[in-house]
Design a protein around this motif. Structure first.
Motif, PDB file in Angstrom:
ATOM      1  N   UNK A 288     -13.421  -0.395  -0.278  1.00 61.35           N
ATOM      2  CA  UNK A 288     -12.231   0.287   0.216  1.00 61.35           C
ATOM      3  C   UNK A 288     -12.491   1.780   0.299  1.00 61.35           C
ATOM      4  N   UNK A 289     -11.787   2.439   1.196  1.00 58.22           N
ATOM      5  CA  UNK A 289     -11.839   3.892   1.262  1.00 58.22           C
ATOM      6  C   UNK A 289     -10.944   4.469   0.171  1.00 58.22           C
ATOM      7  N   UNK A 290     -11.284   5.614  -0.366  1.00 58.60           N
ATOM      8  CA  UNK A 290     -10.430   6.227  -1.402  1.00 58.60           C
ATOM      9  C   UNK A 290      -9.122   6.762  -0.816  1.00 58.60           C
ATOM     10  N   UNK A 291      -8.143   6.967  -1.696  1.00 55.10           N
ATOM     11  CA  UNK A 291      -6.909   7.623  -1.286  1.00 55.10           C
ATOM     12  C   UNK A 291      -5.748   6.716  -0.976  1.00 55.10           C
ATOM     13  N   UNK A 292      -5.830   5.432  -1.319  1.00 57.03           N
ATOM     14  CA  UNK A 292      -4.729   4.517  -1.045  1.00 57.03           C
ATOM     15  C   UNK A 292      -3.555   4.711  -1.992  1.00 57.03           C
ATOM     16  N   UNK A 293      -2.446   4.067  -1.685  1.00 58.38           N
ATOM     17  CA  UNK A 293      -1.237   4.120  -2.503  1.00 58.38           C
ATOM     18  C   UNK A 293      -1.442   3.200  -3.712  1.00 58.38           C
ATOM     19  N   UNK A 294      -1.658   3.784  -4.876  1.00 60.18           N
ATOM     20  CA  UNK A 294      -1.927   2.990  -6.074  1.00 60.18           C
ATOM     21  C   UNK A 294      -0.751   2.943  -7.036  1.00 60.18           C
ATOM     22  N   UNK A 295       0.366   3.572  -6.686  1.00 62.81           N
ATOM     23  CA  UNK A 295       1.495   3.609  -7.600  1.00 62.81           C
ATOM     24  C   UNK A 295       2.581   2.599  -7.307  1.00 62.81           C
ATOM     25  N   UNK A 296       2.685   2.165  -6.091  1.00 56.30           N
ATOM     26  CA  UNK A 296       3.755   1.258  -5.680  1.00 56.30           C
ATOM     27  C   UNK A 296       3.491  -0.154  -6.207  1.00 56.30           C
ATOM     28  N   UNK A 311      -7.690 -14.460   2.416  1.00 55.95           N
ATOM     29  CA  UNK A 311      -8.073 -14.803   1.044  1.00 55.95           C
ATOM     30  C   UNK A 311      -8.930 -13.700   0.431  1.00 55.95           C
ATOM     31  N   UNK A 312      -9.809 -13.130   1.252  1.00 65.03           N
ATOM     32  CA  UNK A 312     -10.645 -12.026   0.790  1.00 65.03           C
ATOM     33  C   UNK A 312      -9.773 -10.874   0.303  1.00 65.03           C
ATOM     34  N   UNK A 313      -8.746 -10.519   1.078  1.00 64.80           N
ATOM     35  CA  UNK A 313      -7.847  -9.425   0.705  1.00 64.80           C
ATOM     36  C   UNK A 313      -7.038  -9.756  -0.538  1.00 64.80           C
ATOM     37  N   UNK A 314      -6.442 -10.936  -0.568  1.00 65.17           N
ATOM     38  CA  UNK A 314      -5.634 -11.322  -1.728  1.00 65.17           C
ATOM     39  C   UNK A 314      -6.482 -11.371  -2.988  1.00 65.17           C
ATOM     40  N   UNK A 315      -7.708 -11.898  -2.872  1.00 55.77           N
ATOM     41  CA  UNK A 315      -8.591 -11.974  -4.031  1.00 55.77           C
ATOM     42  C   UNK A 315      -8.981 -10.604  -4.540  1.00 55.77           C
ATOM     43  N   UNK A 316      -9.195  -9.656  -3.617  1.00 55.52           N
ATOM     44  CA  UNK A 316      -9.549  -8.294  -4.033  1.00 55.52           C
ATOM     45  C   UNK A 316      -8.411  -7.635  -4.784  1.00 55.52           C
ATOM     46  N   UNK A 317      -7.194  -7.735  -4.257  1.00 60.09           N
ATOM     47  CA  UNK A 317      -6.044  -7.107  -4.909  1.00 60.09           C
ATOM     48  C   UNK A 317      -5.737  -7.773  -6.248  1.00 60.09           C
ATOM     49  N   UNK A 318      -5.969  -9.068  -6.331  1.00 62.76           N
ATOM     50  CA  UNK A 318      -5.749  -9.772  -7.595  1.00 62.76           C
ATOM     51  C   UNK A 318      -6.793  -9.376  -8.634  1.00 62.76           C
ATOM     52  N   UNK A 319      -8.058  -9.398  -8.239  1.00 62.48           N
ATOM     53  CA  UNK A 319      -9.125  -9.052  -9.180  1.00 62.48           C
ATOM     54  C   UNK A 319      -9.047  -7.609  -9.653  1.00 62.48           C
ATOM     55  N   UNK A 320      -8.638  -6.724  -8.775  1.00 63.36           N
ATOM     56  CA  UNK A 320      -8.565  -5.302  -9.118  1.00 63.36           C
ATOM     57  C   UNK A 320      -7.295  -4.958  -9.890  1.00 63.36           C
ATOM     58  N   UNK A 321      -6.445  -5.951 -10.154  1.00 65.01           N
ATOM     59  CA  UNK A 321      -5.214  -5.715 -10.887  1.00 65.01           C
ATOM     60  C   UNK A 321      -4.197  -4.913 -10.104  1.00 65.01           C
ATOM     61  N   UNK A 322      -4.323  -4.921  -8.784  1.00 66.26           N
ATOM     62  CA  UNK A 322      -3.436  -4.105  -7.962  1.00 66.26           C
ATOM     63  C   UNK A 322      -2.196  -4.861  -7.516  1.00 66.26           C
TER      64      UNK A 322
END
Length: 394
Positions: A288-296, A311-322
Protein backbone atom coordinates in the motif's frame (compact mmCIF):
# COMPACT_ATOMS: atom_id res chain seq x y z
CA UNK A 1 -1.98 -7.66 -23.65
CA UNK A 2 -4.03 -6.51 -20.70
CA UNK A 3 -6.07 -8.78 -18.53
CA UNK A 4 -9.35 -8.71 -16.77
CA UNK A 5 -11.62 -10.91 -14.83
CA UNK A 6 -15.09 -10.95 -16.24
CA UNK A 7 -16.02 -14.51 -15.56
CA UNK A 8 -15.52 -16.09 -12.23
CA UNK A 9 -16.22 -19.77 -12.31
CA UNK A 10 -13.78 -22.58 -13.08
CA UNK A 11 -14.50 -23.84 -16.53
CA UNK A 12 -13.44 -26.50 -18.89
CA UNK A 13 -12.33 -25.56 -22.35
CA UNK A 14 -12.90 -22.05 -23.56
CA UNK A 15 -15.56 -20.29 -21.47
CA UNK A 16 -15.36 -18.86 -17.98
CA UNK A 17 -13.10 -16.88 -15.70
CA UNK A 18 -9.86 -15.00 -15.61
CA UNK A 19 -8.99 -14.70 -11.98
CA UNK A 20 -5.86 -13.16 -10.47
CA UNK A 21 -4.28 -12.83 -13.89
CA UNK A 22 -0.80 -11.63 -14.76
CA UNK A 23 -1.00 -9.64 -17.95
CA UNK A 24 1.65 -9.67 -20.69
CA UNK A 25 5.08 -11.12 -20.08
CA UNK A 26 6.02 -8.64 -17.37
CA UNK A 27 4.59 -9.00 -13.89
CA UNK A 28 4.11 -5.48 -12.55
CA UNK A 29 1.45 -4.99 -9.90
CA UNK A 30 -0.57 -2.82 -12.26
CA UNK A 31 -0.84 -5.77 -14.66
CA UNK A 32 -2.39 -8.23 -12.23
CA UNK A 33 -6.05 -9.10 -12.39
CA UNK A 34 -8.21 -11.39 -10.28
CA UNK A 35 -11.69 -12.40 -11.33
CA UNK A 36 -13.76 -10.29 -13.67
CA UNK A 37 -16.49 -7.71 -13.51
CA UNK A 38 -18.82 -9.39 -15.91
CA UNK A 39 -22.46 -10.38 -15.73
CA UNK A 40 -21.63 -13.93 -14.70
CA UNK A 41 -20.94 -14.19 -10.99
CA UNK A 42 -21.00 -17.15 -8.62
CA UNK A 43 -23.91 -17.42 -6.25
CA UNK A 44 -23.11 -17.16 -2.56
CA UNK A 45 -22.10 -20.57 -1.33
CA UNK A 46 -21.01 -21.74 -4.79
CA UNK A 47 -17.40 -22.44 -3.84
CA UNK A 48 -14.67 -24.57 -5.38
CA UNK A 49 -13.83 -27.89 -3.86
CA UNK A 50 -11.09 -27.67 -1.25
CA UNK A 51 -8.89 -30.02 -3.25
CA UNK A 52 -8.24 -29.24 -6.90
CA UNK A 53 -7.29 -32.06 -9.32
CA UNK A 54 -3.62 -32.79 -9.79
CA UNK A 55 -2.13 -30.44 -12.36
CA UNK A 56 0.98 -30.36 -14.50
CA UNK A 57 3.84 -28.14 -13.44
CA UNK A 58 3.09 -24.59 -14.67
CA UNK A 59 5.99 -24.40 -17.12
CA UNK A 60 5.20 -27.81 -18.63
CA UNK A 61 1.50 -27.03 -18.96
CA UNK A 62 2.23 -23.66 -20.57
CA UNK A 63 4.61 -25.19 -23.12
CA UNK A 64 2.18 -28.01 -23.92
CA UNK A 65 -0.64 -25.57 -24.66
CA UNK A 66 1.50 -23.32 -26.88
CA UNK A 67 2.92 -26.30 -28.77
CA UNK A 68 -0.56 -27.79 -29.30
CA UNK A 69 -1.82 -24.52 -30.78
CA UNK A 70 1.21 -24.17 -33.04
CA UNK A 71 0.90 -27.74 -34.37
CA UNK A 72 -2.80 -27.29 -35.08
CA UNK A 73 -2.28 -24.02 -36.93
CA UNK A 74 0.51 -25.59 -39.01
CA UNK A 75 -1.90 -28.40 -39.96
CA UNK A 76 -4.61 -25.92 -40.94
CA UNK A 77 -6.73 -26.66 -37.87
CA UNK A 78 -7.99 -24.48 -35.03
CA UNK A 79 -5.21 -23.52 -32.65
CA UNK A 80 -7.79 -22.39 -30.10
CA UNK A 81 -9.52 -25.78 -30.07
CA UNK A 82 -6.20 -27.62 -29.74
CA UNK A 83 -5.11 -25.30 -26.93
CA UNK A 84 -8.42 -25.81 -25.12
CA UNK A 85 -7.94 -29.57 -25.27
CA UNK A 86 -4.41 -29.22 -23.88
CA UNK A 87 -5.72 -27.03 -21.05
CA UNK A 88 -8.36 -29.63 -20.17
CA UNK A 89 -5.63 -32.29 -19.93
CA UNK A 90 -3.40 -30.10 -17.77
CA UNK A 91 -5.55 -30.46 -14.63
CA UNK A 92 -5.62 -26.67 -14.21
CA UNK A 93 -9.15 -25.96 -12.97
CA UNK A 94 -8.80 -22.24 -13.71
CA UNK A 95 -7.08 -22.63 -17.07
CA UNK A 96 -8.96 -21.46 -20.14
CA UNK A 97 -8.63 -20.35 -23.75
CA UNK A 98 -10.33 -17.24 -25.15
CA UNK A 99 -10.87 -16.69 -28.83
CA UNK A 100 -9.97 -13.17 -30.02
CA UNK A 101 -13.60 -11.97 -29.77
CA UNK A 102 -13.99 -13.20 -26.20
CA UNK A 103 -10.71 -11.69 -25.11
CA UNK A 104 -11.58 -8.34 -26.67
CA UNK A 105 -14.81 -8.33 -24.64
CA UNK A 106 -12.79 -9.27 -21.57
CA UNK A 107 -10.47 -6.29 -22.07
CA UNK A 108 -13.43 -3.97 -22.48
CA UNK A 109 -14.84 -5.18 -19.19
CA UNK A 110 -11.62 -4.19 -17.44
CA UNK A 111 -12.36 -0.65 -18.50
CA UNK A 112 -15.86 -0.97 -17.07
CA UNK A 113 -17.48 -0.49 -20.47
CA UNK A 114 -19.42 -2.79 -22.77
CA UNK A 115 -22.13 -2.89 -25.40
CA UNK A 116 -25.29 -4.55 -24.15
CA UNK A 117 -28.75 -4.12 -22.69
CA UNK A 118 -27.85 -3.65 -19.01
CA UNK A 119 -28.74 -7.05 -17.56
CA UNK A 120 -26.89 -9.22 -15.08
CA UNK A 121 -28.07 -12.82 -15.06
CA UNK A 122 -27.59 -15.92 -12.97
CA UNK A 123 -28.35 -19.60 -13.54
CA UNK A 124 -30.70 -21.17 -11.01
CA UNK A 125 -30.36 -24.71 -9.71
CA UNK A 126 -33.14 -25.88 -12.03
CA UNK A 127 -31.29 -24.49 -15.07
CA UNK A 128 -33.55 -21.47 -15.53
CA UNK A 129 -31.81 -18.15 -16.20
CA UNK A 130 -32.91 -15.37 -13.87
CA UNK A 131 -32.36 -11.63 -14.12
CA UNK A 132 -30.16 -10.75 -11.13
CA UNK A 133 -29.77 -7.02 -11.72
CA UNK A 134 -30.98 -4.36 -14.14
CA UNK A 135 -28.72 -1.39 -14.81
CA UNK A 136 -30.31 1.96 -14.13
CA UNK A 137 -31.38 3.84 -17.28
CA UNK A 138 -30.21 0.98 -19.52
CA UNK A 139 -32.25 -0.55 -22.36
CA UNK A 140 -33.53 -3.40 -20.17
CA UNK A 141 -34.82 -1.05 -17.47
CA UNK A 142 -36.50 1.15 -20.06
CA UNK A 143 -38.20 -1.97 -21.44
CA UNK A 144 -39.62 -2.76 -18.01
CA UNK A 145 -37.50 -5.84 -17.24
CA UNK A 146 -37.12 -6.40 -13.49
CA UNK A 147 -34.80 -8.42 -11.23
CA UNK A 148 -36.36 -11.84 -10.68
CA UNK A 149 -37.78 -12.08 -14.21
CA UNK A 150 -36.90 -15.29 -16.03
CA UNK A 151 -35.01 -14.98 -19.30
CA UNK A 152 -36.30 -17.72 -21.59
CA UNK A 153 -34.77 -16.95 -25.01
CA UNK A 154 -32.47 -14.52 -26.84
CA UNK A 155 -33.09 -13.99 -30.56
CA UNK A 156 -35.09 -17.20 -30.57
CA UNK A 157 -32.35 -19.26 -28.86
CA UNK A 158 -33.57 -21.00 -25.70
CA UNK A 159 -31.21 -20.14 -22.85
CA UNK A 160 -32.46 -22.49 -20.12
CA UNK A 161 -29.57 -24.75 -19.16
CA UNK A 162 -26.90 -22.58 -20.79
CA UNK A 163 -23.91 -21.32 -18.77
CA UNK A 164 -24.30 -17.69 -17.74
CA UNK A 165 -21.23 -16.78 -19.80
CA UNK A 166 -22.96 -18.03 -22.97
CA UNK A 167 -26.11 -16.10 -22.06
CA UNK A 168 -24.02 -12.94 -21.64
CA UNK A 169 -22.38 -13.53 -25.02
CA UNK A 170 -25.80 -13.74 -26.68
CA UNK A 171 -27.02 -10.62 -24.87
CA UNK A 172 -23.99 -8.61 -25.93
CA UNK A 173 -23.83 -9.98 -29.46
CA UNK A 174 -20.07 -10.52 -29.54
CA UNK A 175 -17.17 -8.10 -29.93
CA UNK A 176 -18.55 -6.81 -33.24
CA UNK A 177 -21.89 -5.74 -31.76
CA UNK A 178 -22.49 -2.00 -31.99
CA UNK A 179 -24.78 0.38 -30.11
CA UNK A 180 -28.15 0.35 -31.82
CA UNK A 181 -27.99 -3.30 -32.85
CA UNK A 182 -31.15 -5.14 -31.83
CA UNK A 183 -31.77 -8.22 -29.73
CA UNK A 184 -35.09 -9.96 -29.02
CA UNK A 185 -35.62 -11.14 -25.43
CA UNK A 186 -38.29 -13.59 -24.29
CA UNK A 187 -38.95 -13.11 -20.57
CA UNK A 188 -41.41 -14.43 -18.04
CA UNK A 189 -42.84 -12.91 -14.87
CA UNK A 190 -45.35 -14.66 -12.61
CA UNK A 191 -46.15 -17.10 -15.41
CA UNK A 192 -46.78 -14.39 -18.01
CA UNK A 193 -44.52 -14.51 -21.08
CA UNK A 194 -43.39 -11.48 -23.05
CA UNK A 195 -41.15 -10.95 -26.10
CA UNK A 196 -39.48 -7.56 -26.63
CA UNK A 197 -36.91 -6.18 -29.04
CA UNK A 198 -34.27 -4.02 -27.36
CA UNK A 199 -31.54 -1.85 -28.88
CA UNK A 200 -28.10 -2.39 -27.40
CA UNK A 201 -26.32 0.65 -25.95
CA UNK A 202 -22.82 1.59 -24.86
CA UNK A 203 -22.89 1.11 -21.10
CA UNK A 204 -20.53 1.63 -18.20
CA UNK A 205 -20.32 -0.64 -15.20
CA UNK A 206 -21.09 1.21 -11.98
CA UNK A 207 -18.56 -0.58 -9.82
CA UNK A 208 -18.59 1.83 -6.86
CA UNK A 209 -21.71 3.19 -5.15
CA UNK A 210 -21.93 5.25 -1.97
CA UNK A 211 -24.70 5.58 0.61
CA UNK A 212 -25.43 6.04 4.31
CA UNK A 213 -26.71 3.46 6.76
CA UNK A 214 -29.53 4.31 9.21
CA UNK A 215 -27.24 5.34 12.06
CA UNK A 216 -24.86 7.44 9.98
CA UNK A 217 -22.14 5.06 8.82
CA UNK A 218 -20.88 5.49 5.26
CA UNK A 219 -21.43 2.45 3.03
CA UNK A 220 -19.20 2.08 -0.01
CA UNK A 221 -20.09 -0.91 -2.17
CA UNK A 222 -17.55 -2.13 -4.71
CA UNK A 223 -18.97 -4.68 -7.14
CA UNK A 224 -15.78 -5.07 -9.22
CA UNK A 225 -12.28 -3.63 -9.39
CA UNK A 226 -12.42 -2.00 -12.83
CA UNK A 227 -10.18 0.86 -13.95
CA UNK A 228 -10.50 3.84 -11.64
CA UNK A 229 -12.51 2.09 -8.94
CA UNK A 230 -9.74 2.53 -6.36
CA UNK A 231 -9.70 6.29 -6.91
CA UNK A 232 -13.50 6.35 -6.69
CA UNK A 233 -13.29 4.73 -3.26
CA UNK A 234 -10.64 7.26 -2.22
CA UNK A 235 -12.81 10.18 -3.35
CA UNK A 236 -15.89 8.78 -1.63
CA UNK A 237 -13.99 8.36 1.63
CA UNK A 238 -12.52 11.88 1.39
CA UNK A 239 -16.05 13.28 1.04
CA UNK A 240 -17.39 11.32 4.03
CA UNK A 241 -17.88 13.00 7.42
CA UNK A 242 -14.62 12.85 9.33
CA UNK A 243 -15.80 10.72 12.24
CA UNK A 244 -18.29 8.45 10.43
CA UNK A 245 -17.54 4.76 10.39
CA UNK A 246 -17.07 2.96 7.07
CA UNK A 247 -18.80 -0.18 5.84
CA UNK A 248 -16.86 -1.45 2.81
CA UNK A 249 -19.25 -3.83 1.09
CA UNK A 250 -17.46 -6.46 -1.00
CA UNK A 251 -20.34 -8.93 -1.17
CA UNK A 252 -20.72 -10.31 -4.69
CA UNK A 253 -17.44 -8.73 -5.81
CA UNK A 254 -15.87 -11.17 -8.28
CA UNK A 255 -12.54 -9.33 -8.50
CA UNK A 256 -10.88 -7.37 -11.29
CA UNK A 257 -7.66 -5.40 -11.42
CA UNK A 258 -5.32 -6.07 -8.52
CA UNK A 259 -3.84 -2.58 -8.79
CA UNK A 260 -7.29 -1.15 -8.03
CA UNK A 261 -7.65 -3.40 -4.98
CA UNK A 262 -4.23 -2.22 -3.78
CA UNK A 263 -5.27 1.42 -4.34
CA UNK A 264 -8.36 0.76 -2.24
CA UNK A 265 -6.19 -0.76 0.50
CA UNK A 266 -3.99 2.34 0.34
CA UNK A 267 -6.97 4.53 1.26
CA UNK A 268 -7.16 2.75 4.63
CA UNK A 269 -3.54 1.85 5.38
CA UNK A 270 -0.40 3.86 6.00
CA UNK A 271 1.78 1.81 3.67
CA UNK A 272 2.89 -1.73 4.34
CA UNK A 273 2.23 -5.17 2.91
CA UNK A 274 -1.04 -5.98 1.14
CA UNK A 275 -0.25 -9.42 -0.28
CA UNK A 276 2.49 -11.67 -1.54
CA UNK A 277 2.31 -13.88 -4.60
CA UNK A 278 4.55 -16.17 -6.60
CA UNK A 279 5.05 -16.59 -10.31
CA UNK A 280 6.50 -19.99 -11.10
CA UNK A 281 8.10 -20.04 -7.67
CA UNK A 282 9.51 -16.51 -7.74
CA UNK A 283 8.17 -14.45 -4.80
CA UNK A 284 6.67 -10.99 -5.34
CA UNK A 285 4.85 -8.56 -3.05
CA UNK A 286 2.23 -5.82 -3.21
CA UNK A 287 2.41 -2.78 -0.90
CA UNK A 288 0.00 0.00 0.00
CA UNK A 289 1.02 3.60 -0.46
CA UNK A 290 1.52 5.59 2.76
CA UNK A 291 -0.91 8.24 3.95
CA UNK A 292 -4.24 6.40 4.10
CA UNK A 293 -7.05 7.08 6.57
CA UNK A 294 -6.09 4.94 9.57
CA UNK A 295 -8.37 6.47 12.19
CA UNK A 296 -11.84 5.74 10.87
CA UNK A 297 -13.42 2.46 12.14
CA UNK A 298 -13.99 0.01 9.28
CA UNK A 299 -16.14 -3.07 8.75
CA UNK A 300 -15.77 -5.14 5.58
CA UNK A 301 -18.75 -7.18 4.38
CA UNK A 302 -18.11 -10.43 2.51
CA UNK A 303 -20.04 -13.48 1.32
CA UNK A 304 -19.62 -16.64 -0.73
CA UNK A 305 -19.46 -14.61 -3.95
CA UNK A 306 -16.58 -12.41 -2.72
CA UNK A 307 -13.54 -13.62 -4.61
CA UNK A 308 -10.09 -12.99 -6.04
CA UNK A 309 -8.99 -9.34 -5.75
CA UNK A 310 -11.82 -8.71 -3.27
CA UNK A 311 -10.55 -11.55 -1.07
CA UNK A 312 -7.03 -10.16 -1.37
CA UNK A 313 -8.24 -6.77 -0.09
CA UNK A 314 -10.40 -8.17 2.71
CA UNK A 315 -7.58 -10.46 3.83
CA UNK A 316 -5.10 -7.58 3.92
CA UNK A 317 -7.37 -5.35 6.02
CA UNK A 318 -8.15 -8.25 8.35
CA UNK A 319 -4.54 -9.32 8.81
CA UNK A 320 -3.35 -5.76 9.35
CA UNK A 321 -5.98 -5.23 12.06
CA UNK A 322 -7.51 -2.40 10.07
CA UNK A 323 -11.02 -3.81 9.71
CA UNK A 324 -13.45 -6.29 11.22
CA UNK A 325 -14.71 -8.67 8.54
CA UNK A 326 -18.41 -9.57 8.80
CA UNK A 327 -20.46 -11.99 6.71
CA UNK A 328 -19.87 -15.52 5.46
CA UNK A 329 -16.83 -17.41 4.18
CA UNK A 330 -15.59 -16.12 0.84
CA UNK A 331 -15.27 -18.04 -2.42
CA UNK A 332 -11.62 -19.08 -2.22
CA UNK A 333 -10.02 -17.88 -5.47
CA UNK A 334 -6.38 -17.20 -4.77
CA UNK A 335 -4.54 -18.59 -7.78
CA UNK A 336 -2.53 -16.52 -10.24
CA UNK A 337 -2.97 -16.82 -14.01
CA UNK A 338 -0.91 -15.45 -16.86
CA UNK A 339 -2.40 -14.98 -20.35
CA UNK A 340 -0.33 -15.93 -23.40
CA UNK A 341 -1.12 -14.98 -26.99
CA UNK A 342 -1.30 -18.13 -29.13
CA UNK A 343 -0.82 -18.71 -32.86
CA UNK A 344 -4.06 -17.69 -34.53
CA UNK A 345 -4.77 -14.86 -32.07
CA UNK A 346 -6.48 -16.73 -29.24
CA UNK A 347 -5.34 -16.27 -25.64
CA UNK A 348 -4.53 -19.10 -23.22
CA UNK A 349 -4.54 -18.56 -19.49
CA UNK A 350 -2.89 -20.98 -17.09
CA UNK A 351 -2.25 -20.92 -13.38
CA UNK A 352 1.32 -19.94 -12.53
CA UNK A 353 1.13 -19.33 -8.77
CA UNK A 354 -0.90 -18.25 -5.74
CA UNK A 355 -1.21 -15.17 -3.54
CA UNK A 356 -1.15 -14.98 0.25
CA UNK A 357 -2.39 -12.45 2.78
CA UNK A 358 0.14 -10.44 4.86
CA UNK A 359 0.13 -13.13 7.58
CA UNK A 360 0.91 -15.81 5.01
CA UNK A 361 -2.54 -17.32 4.63
CA UNK A 362 -3.36 -18.96 1.32
CA UNK A 363 -7.04 -18.59 0.40
CA UNK A 364 -7.28 -20.71 -2.73
CA UNK A 365 -9.90 -23.40 -2.23
CA UNK A 366 -10.41 -22.28 1.38
CA UNK A 367 -11.74 -18.76 1.32
CA UNK A 368 -11.51 -16.11 4.00
CA UNK A 369 -13.25 -16.73 7.31
CA UNK A 370 -14.97 -13.59 8.64
CA UNK A 371 -14.38 -12.36 12.17
CA UNK A 372 -18.15 -12.38 12.75
CA UNK A 373 -20.60 -14.66 10.93
CA UNK A 374 -23.78 -13.02 9.61
CA UNK A 375 -26.08 -13.58 6.65
CA UNK A 376 -29.00 -11.96 4.89
CA UNK A 377 -30.70 -9.00 6.47
CA UNK A 378 -28.63 -9.30 9.64
CA UNK A 379 -25.39 -8.22 7.95
CA UNK A 380 -25.88 -4.43 7.78
CA UNK A 381 -27.31 -4.29 11.31
CA UNK A 382 -24.41 -6.37 12.60
CA UNK A 383 -21.94 -4.09 10.82
CA UNK A 384 -23.32 -0.96 12.49
CA UNK A 385 -23.20 -2.62 15.90
CA UNK A 386 -19.55 -3.52 15.28
CA UNK A 387 -18.77 0.07 14.25
CA UNK A 388 -20.41 1.28 17.45
CA UNK A 389 -18.13 -0.96 19.44
CA UNK A 390 -15.10 0.27 17.53
CA UNK A 391 -15.79 3.84 18.55
CA UNK A 392 -17.75 5.19 15.59
CA UNK A 393 -20.38 7.76 16.51
CA UNK A 394 -22.67 5.96 14.08
Amino acid sequence: MSGLSAFSRPRAGRRGALALTLVATGVAAAQLTCGLPGDDRPAAGDRPAAQAPAAQAPAAAHDAVVEAAARAEADGKSGADAAAEAVSRSGDRWGTVYDPEEYAAFEQALDGRYTGVGLRVRARADGAVEVARVQEAGPAERAGIHPGDLLRAIDGHTVTGLPSTEVVRLLRGGADAVPGSQVALATERSGRARVQTLSRARLHTESVTVGRLPHGAVRIKVTAFTKGSGDEVRSALAAAPGRAGLVLDLRGNSGGLVAEAVTTASTLLDGGLVATYDVRGEPRSLHARPGGDTGRPVVVLVDGATMSAAELLAGALQDRGRAVVVGSRTYGKGSVQMPTRLPGGSVAELTVGHYRTPSGRGLDGRGLTPDLEAEGGDVAERAEKVLSGLGSPS
